[in-house]
Design an enzyme around this catalytic site. Structure first.
Site, short mmCIF file in Angstrom:
data_model
loop_
_atom_site.label_atom_id
_atom_site.label_comp_id
_atom_site.label_asym_id
_atom_site.label_seq_id
_atom_site.Cartn_x
_atom_site.Cartn_y
_atom_site.Cartn_z
N LYS A 133 10.14 -7.68 2.10
CA LYS A 133 11.43 -8.23 1.70
C LYS A 133 12.59 -7.47 2.33
O LYS A 133 13.53 -8.06 2.83
CB LYS A 133 11.56 -8.19 0.17
CG LYS A 133 10.85 -9.34 -0.50
CD LYS A 133 10.67 -9.11 -2.00
CE LYS A 133 9.30 -9.56 -2.44
NZ LYS A 133 8.87 -9.02 -3.73
N LYS B 180 12.50 4.65 1.24
CA LYS B 180 13.53 4.00 0.42
C LYS B 180 14.75 4.91 0.24
O LYS B 180 15.87 4.43 0.20
CB LYS B 180 12.94 3.60 -0.94
CG LYS B 180 12.02 2.42 -0.77
CD LYS B 180 11.59 1.82 -2.08
CE LYS B 180 10.72 0.59 -1.81
NZ LYS B 180 9.51 0.57 -2.63
N LYS C 102 5.33 -4.43 9.44
CA LYS C 102 4.86 -5.15 8.24
C LYS C 102 5.85 -6.21 7.75
O LYS C 102 7.07 -6.07 7.92
CB LYS C 102 4.53 -4.11 7.17
CG LYS C 102 5.30 -4.18 5.92
CD LYS C 102 4.80 -3.20 4.88
CE LYS C 102 5.88 -3.12 3.81
NZ LYS C 102 5.50 -2.86 2.49
P1 TYM Z 1 5.07 -4.91 -4.11
O1 TYM Z 1 5.83 -5.83 -4.95
O2 TYM Z 1 5.79 -4.15 -3.07
O3 TYM Z 1 3.87 -5.62 -3.39
C1 TYM Z 1 2.95 -6.37 -4.15
C2 TYM Z 1 1.63 -6.43 -3.44
O4 TYM Z 1 1.78 -7.05 -2.17
C3 TYM Z 1 1.21 -6.21 -1.17
N1 TYM Z 1 1.96 -6.35 0.08
C4 TYM Z 1 1.38 -6.47 1.27
N2 TYM Z 1 0.08 -6.51 1.62
C5 TYM Z 1 -0.19 -6.67 2.92
N3 TYM Z 1 0.77 -6.81 3.88
C6 TYM Z 1 2.08 -6.79 3.57
N4 TYM Z 1 3.00 -6.95 4.50
C7 TYM Z 1 2.43 -6.60 2.20
N5 TYM Z 1 3.61 -6.53 1.54
C8 TYM Z 1 3.30 -6.37 0.23
C9 TYM Z 1 1.31 -4.79 -1.72
O5 TYM Z 1 0.36 -3.96 -1.13
C10 TYM Z 1 1.02 -5.04 -3.19
O6 TYM Z 1 -0.36 -5.12 -3.42
N6 TYM Z 1 3.84 -0.64 -6.27
C11 TYM Z 1 3.43 -2.04 -6.22
C12 TYM Z 1 3.60 -2.72 -7.57
C13 TYM Z 1 2.85 -2.06 -8.65
C14 TYM Z 1 1.43 -1.99 -8.81
C15 TYM Z 1 1.21 -1.25 -9.98
C16 TYM Z 1 0.37 -2.47 -8.04
C17 TYM Z 1 3.40 -1.41 -9.72
N7 TYM Z 1 2.42 -0.90 -10.50
C18 TYM Z 1 -0.10 -0.99 -10.43
C19 TYM Z 1 -0.93 -2.22 -8.50
C20 TYM Z 1 -1.14 -1.49 -9.68
C21 TYM Z 1 4.27 -2.70 -5.15
O7 TYM Z 1 4.97 -2.06 -4.45
O8 TYM Z 1 4.25 -4.00 -5.11
#
Ligand code: TYM
Length: 352
Positions: A219, A112, A216
């Site tokens: 967004k 990022k 992957k």
């Molecule tokens: P975020 O918003 O990026 O993604 C949310 C969830 O979607 C999964 N994900 C994917 N899984 C498989 N293939 C993909 N292409 C893909 N893109 C997204 C992510 O693995 C995630 O499970 N840091 C977290 C948000 C967060 C969180 C937490 C999660 C904040 N605090 C505490 C668990 C526990 C995140 O980046 O979400």
């Protein structure tokens, strides 16, 4: 007592199939058997997309998407991260035990930071570090992004969660959470924090690929199939998926771009359908157009009913308000307990 499950999704836009198969689908499957707490990570969204006009609408969208995918507020606690101020306080406290170096080495931070600085890639870590330290104020990498893993660790630790259903891309953050918990517990001689593990019903964590051959689905990659996509849009996206010239000799290895299609098919189609196209690939009779048509069909079977419900829930402000109010009360109840315990072991005491 049921084991505690905690997970969240950032409010940076609509949910895509990566979010669905990496996280949300498991949330729904887990909600009856565990003490589940699912939230919307709106504070994490601020690390990359601080837009006051969009933030609230994005949170609401994801709440509608959670409900539309089948999350039941009577079974799971559903809340918004910023409704639980205890998280922000523990985030400050835990940061005192987190190293800048380990944060700077986090893969998601480097990715990022590269984007924020407009660096194309290829630079060594040393170069990136120099640019981070030396950049002017227009291109700064914010400290919130650096401490993203601390905030995520606190989301988990403050609820004392055992299981965290997330996709493969979040594994490093979970590993850091365990390390921070161990370190804090050892330093203060306590067993306050629980070390959490990823959970995907015994299977390896999921990585949903994009259909543009880039790896992957994400967004910021601009390659998403969204739960909210209408039929025409979704079909068009799938039909445009990158493939290759097709196998020329029987049993050829499958190229990464075509394997991406198979991966999505394994998540959405029946095993028979997948086998049919795998066989067709092996004997060189495969027509990618047919495979894409079938894939689009099978994805739509999953997403269209969810889409319809999203549109309904989006208009139900009263329901959404009720769900998050109740969720915030429950989440704060646990968070306040853990925060009080953390303050106590750290020696933060009141004089009055
Ligand atoms: P975020 O918003 O990026 O993604 C949310 C969830 O979607 C999964 N994900 C994917 N899984 C498989 N293939 C993909 N292409 C893909 N893109 C997204 C992510 O693995 C995630 O499970 N840091 C977290 C948000 C967060 C969180 C937490 C999660 C904040 N605090 C505490 C668990 C526990 C995140 O980046 O979400």
């Amino acid at each position: 007592m049921k084991e505690v499950v905690l997970s969240g999704i950032r409010s940076t836009g609509n949910l895509h199939l990566g979010n669905y198969f990496g996280a949300l689908k498991n949330f729904v499957r887990m909600q009856d058997d565990y003490d589940c707490r699912f939230f919307i990570a709106d504070l994490h969204a601020l690390t990359t997309t601080p837009d006051p006009k969009l933030l609230h609408a994005n949170v609401k969208n994801i709440l509608a998407e959670y409900l539309a995918a089948g999350l039941n507020p009577e079974h799971a606690t559903i809340f918004v991260q910023s409704d639980v101020p205890e998280i922000s306080e523990l985030y400050l406290l835990l940061n005192m035990h987190v190293g800048i170096g380990e944060l700077m080495r986090t893969v998601s931070f480097k990715d990022k930071a590269r984007k924020m600085l407009g660096i194309s890639g290829g630079e060594s870590d040393d170069d990136i570090e120099k640019q981070i330290i030396g950049t002017d104020s227009n291109k700064r990498v914010n400290a919130g992004l650096l401490t993203y893993p601390t905030l995520m660790a606190v989301d988990i630790l403050i609820q004392k969660a055992h299981k965290v259903p997330v996709g493969k891309d979040q594994e490093q953050h979970l590993e850091m959470t365990r390390r921070f918990a161990r370190r804090f517990n050892a330093f203060y001689g306590t067993d306050l924090f629980v070390e959490p593990t990823n959970f995907n019903f015994g299977s390896a964590p999921v990585k949903v690929p994009g259909l543009d051959g880039s790896g992957k689905m994400g967004k910021s990659e601009g390659n998403c199939l969204y739960l909210i996509d209408d039929e025409k849009t979704l079909r068009k996206k799938v039909m445009r998926a990158v493939t290759d010239e097709g196998p020329k000799v029987p049993n050829s290895p499958v190229s990464p771009t075509v394997e991406n299609l198979f991966t999505l098919m394994e998540l959405t189609s029946t095993p028979d359908t997948v086998q049919h196209f795998r066989d067709a690939y092996a004997d060189c009779s495969i027509r990618y157009g047919d495979l894409k048509k079938q894939l689009a069909e099978d994805i739509l079977k999953i997403t269209l009913p969810i889409r319809e419900r999203i549109l309904e829930y989006q208009n139900d402000d009263a329901l959404i308000a009720r769900v998050v109010k109740q969720g915030a009360e429950r989440a704060r109840h646990y968070a306040a307990q853990t925060l009080a315990e953390a303050r106590e072991v750290m020696g933060i005491k009141k004089f009055y």
